[in-house]
Design a protein around this motif. Structure first.
Motif: not given
Length: 255
Positions: A206, A169-170, A30-33
């Motif tokens: 995003n 975020r993605r 997971y990649q946060s903003e």
């Protein structure tokens, strides 16, 4: 080494017929903003942008003065700077249209000095573009709009905010970043000294999809045209349809 079919080339830029990106393995986690923002700033600083850690207007204005002094090899007297800033840069009678004209056509402003002489002050060096200094700021706070705002990433050219980037975020639709900028344009870009009305290009991303669009009054023209064509009906769309992907001559998107 990659080879490209070059359409046009100058000292400042190169246009190729087709672009093949260098793909890399994306992290499966997971990649946060915030992570996306840090990664983006890292990419910019690795290309020579200065990361300026400023979050309020006083610091932004101080940096603007310093950058213009460097560009013009000139030091403002305090009174000269205050007059130049309020009359030429942050004139309360000017909006997006006037500021865009200033960047595009009138980037050489006249300073009336304390001794009665005048001096040309360049906001941009368009003949020698490498003389312009690039900086990036993030999480800039604007408390004086209709609502308090905190902007994601802004690119400064000689201290002026000319490119603004909003990130999500993605997995979040890139249109949400567009809607965020739409709210900022309505609620806060005009606030305080209105320096964010100098922004010429908006970028929305995003992390998977990235688009850009110009800061124009096209949206007002759309509403006006729609009002003439659809009297009494409510328009639900906006200028998102005018956003663009970066693409090569084969219309292949970069992202």
């Amino acid at each position: 080494m990659s080879k490209y079919n070059i359409v046009a080339s100058t000292e400042e830029s190169t246009v190729v017929a087709e672009y093949t990106p260098n793909y890399y393995v994306r992290s499966p986690k997971y990649q946060s903003e915030a992570d996306l923002e840090r990664e983006f700033i890292y990419l910019l600083t690795s290309q020579g942008y200065e990361h300026l850690k400023t979050s309020n207007e006083a610091e932004l204005i101080s940096n603007l003065r310093a950058q213009l002094e460097l560009l013009n090899n000139f030091c403002f007297a305090e009174g000269e700077w205050q007059k130049f800033f309020t009359e030429c840069i942050a004139n309360s009678n000017e909006g997006i249209v006037e500021k865009t004209r200033k960047i595009q056509d009138d980037h050489i402003q006249i300073l009336k000095r304390d001794d009665g002489t005048t001096k040309n002050i360049y906001l941009l060096d368009k003949k020698n573009i490498h003389n312009n200094r690039l900086q990036v700021i993030n999480q800039y706070e604007e408390p004086d709009g209709t609502h308090e705002a905190r902007y994601d990433v802004t690119i400064l050219v000689n201290g002026l905010p000319l490119v603004h980037v909003e990130l999500k975020r993605r997995g979040v639709a890139v249109r949400e970043a567009f809607n965020q900028i739409d709210r900022y344009q309505r609620d806060s870009f005009w606030a305080s000294s209105g320096l964010f009305e100098y922004v010429q290009i908006f970028v929305i991303s995003n992390g998977t999809h990235t688009k850009y669009y110009s800061n124009t009054t096209r949206n007002a023209h759309i509403r006006e045209r729609s009002g003439r064509e659809q009297r009494g009906s409510k328009r639900t769309s906006n200028s998102f349809e005018f956003t663009n992907f970066w693409a090569d001559a084969s219309n292949k998107n970069y992202s």
